[in-house]
Design an enzyme around this catalytic site. Structure first.
Site, PDB file in Angstrom:
ATOM      1  N   ARG A  24     -14.838  -6.401   0.369  1.00  0.00           N
ATOM      2  CA  ARG A  24     -14.147  -6.019   1.472  1.00  0.00           C
ATOM      3  C   ARG A  24     -13.304  -4.663   1.492  1.00  0.00           C
ATOM      4  O   ARG A  24     -12.873  -4.249   0.516  1.00  0.00           O
ATOM      5  CB  ARG A  24     -13.219  -7.281   1.562  1.00  0.00           C
TER       6      ARG A  24
ATOM      7  N   ASP B 270      -8.713  -0.706   6.183  1.00  0.00           N
ATOM      8  CA  ASP B 270      -8.458   0.651   7.133  1.00  0.00           C
ATOM      9  C   ASP B 270      -8.185   1.507   6.010  1.00  0.00           C
ATOM     10  O   ASP B 270      -8.443   2.836   6.453  1.00  0.00           O
ATOM     11  CB  ASP B 270      -7.240   0.495   7.909  1.00  0.00           C
TER      12      ASP B 270
ATOM     13  N   GLY C 172      -0.864  -1.964   6.505  1.00  0.00           N
ATOM     14  CA  GLY C 172      -0.605  -3.009   7.412  1.00  0.00           C
ATOM     15  C   GLY C 172      -1.936  -3.749   7.093  1.00  0.00           C
ATOM     16  O   GLY C 172      -2.606  -3.651   6.226  1.00  0.00           O
TER      17      GLY C 172
ATOM     18  N   THR D 135       0.898  -1.166  -0.210  1.00  0.00           N
ATOM     19  CA  THR D 135      -0.033   0.106   0.147  1.00  0.00           C
ATOM     20  C   THR D 135       0.710   1.140   0.033  1.00  0.00           C
ATOM     21  O   THR D 135       2.101   0.990   0.373  1.00  0.00           O
ATOM     22  CB  THR D 135      -0.938  -0.039   1.423  1.00  0.00           C
TER      23      THR D 135
HETATM   24  N1  ASP Z   1      -4.132  -1.755   4.871  1.00  0.00           N
HETATM   25  C1  ASP Z   1      -4.357  -2.191   3.765  1.00  0.00           C
HETATM   26  C2  ASP Z   1      -5.572  -3.150   3.650  1.00  0.00           C
HETATM   27  O1  ASP Z   1      -5.677  -3.952   4.787  1.00  0.00           O
HETATM   28  C3  ASP Z   1      -3.098  -3.081   2.907  1.00  0.00           C
HETATM   29  C4  ASP Z   1      -1.722  -2.553   3.081  1.00  0.00           C
HETATM   30  O2  ASP Z   1      -1.582  -1.581   3.778  1.00  0.00           O
HETATM   31  O3  ASP Z   1      -0.779  -3.111   2.729  1.00  0.00           O
HETATM   32  O4  ASP Z   1      -6.330  -2.876   2.836  1.00  0.00           O
END
Ligand code: ASP
Length: 302
Positions: A197, A200, A221, A169
């Site tokens: 889905r 965050d 994350g 991300t």
């Molecule tokens: N936080 C992001 C999510 O869960 C994924 C990521 O940060 O890599 O959609």
């Protein structure tokens, strides 16, 4: 005060052979956008443009290069937030768009709403004449192969990738010449997520937060854990009692101890300090220091 800019390219176990591409990607974003901040662009323009550069780069899980969901489709989430007004714009589960962060910015600027999802977000993007791409244009061979590998793995859980598999991300935080803070985050979410889905990233206070009275923050994350502790807003709240670096570290402790979470945050305080913390094995970052020099790298967990 000098303007500030920090970006991240995800927090996960970045394999050694992909480190150079990650570092190059985040470095390119700050080196392109920081001079513009020095020339007076707003923090909002800076974070949107920096995230756009990262969305274009197939190395990261945002825009081009995003993960596929359980149906083999790409659904993107993004947010942008203005620390001066607390206005934010967000989109979730949008498809065939290279720059969901720019759609989020348009939601903030041209609607009376904060957050549009799915079909409605799509129609809005069309109305704003934001180009829609062929679904194949966002797809990379790497993600197709990864999807094929995990799609029938009954042991696969969405927490796993943050320890083991590719993630990435992207996010940016900026403080401009007028002392305004802004933050933006953009993602393809997690591999093999359920269709619909939302993690965050597009949730204010979770995937990003910006408040001129405290800090700008972008998180990355395992989304389900970040949502539960509203990681980005937690950093801002902790700043009442702690300096920024301690606040980001404490927020990650809360993430880990309360919900067994995995993630990372970047932040800039209203006084222009930088903060970065994560409990994933690695995190890709870049920022510009007091002397105007760009510092980039992959930080390993302490
Ligand atoms: N936080 C992001 C999510 O869960 C994924 C990521 O940060 O890599 O959609």
């Amino acid at each position: 005060m000098k303007p500030k800019l920090i970006v991240h390219g995800g927090a996960w176990n970045i394999p050694t052979e992909l480190e150079t591409d990650h570092i190059r990607g985040v470095k390119q974003a700050v080196e392109k956008i920081y001079p513009q901040l020095e020339n007076g662009i707003s923090a909002l323009d800076a974070v949107e443009s920096a995230v756009n550069i990262l969305e274009e780069n197939p190395v990261f899980d945002a825009g081009r290069g995003a993960f596929l969901n359980e149906n083999g489709e790409i659904e993107l989430d993004a947010i942008i937030m203005d620390g001066a007004t607390l206005n934010f714009g967000a989109v979730a589960a949008i498809q065939n768009i290279l720059h969901p962060a720019s759609v989020a910015r348009s939601v903030m600027e041209y609607t009376e709403h904060c957050f549009l999802v799915g079909h409605g977000a799509q129609i809005f993007a069309r109305k704003m004449e934001i180009p829609e791409l062929d679904p194949q244009a966002l797809l990379t061979e790497r993600e197709k192969a990864f999807y094929e590998k995990i799609k029938t793995d009954s042991q696969f859980h969405t927490r796993q990738p943050f320890d083991q598999q590719p993630m990435g991300t992207v996010g940016a935080v900026a403080l401009d010449k007028n002392d305004n803070l802004a933050a933006a985050t953009s993602t393809g979410g997690t591999p093999r997520k359920m269709a619909g889905r939302v993690g965050d990233t597009p949730i204010a206070g979770a995937g990003a937060y910006a408040d001129n009275q405290s800090a700008g923050v972008s998180a990355t994350g395992w989304g389900e854990s970040i949502l539960k502790v509203l990681l980005s807003k937690t950093v801002c709240d902790l700043l009442k009692d702690l300096p920024l670096q301690k606040a980001v570290q404490s927020s990650i402790k809360i993430l880990e101890q309360r919900v067994n979470g995995l993630g990372g945050v970047i932040a800039i305080s209203k006084d222009g300090e930088y903060g970065l913390a994560h409990n994933t094995p690695k995190m890709a970052f870049a920022y510009v220091d007091e002397d105007g020099k760009s510092i980039s790298g992959i930080r390993s967990r302490e």
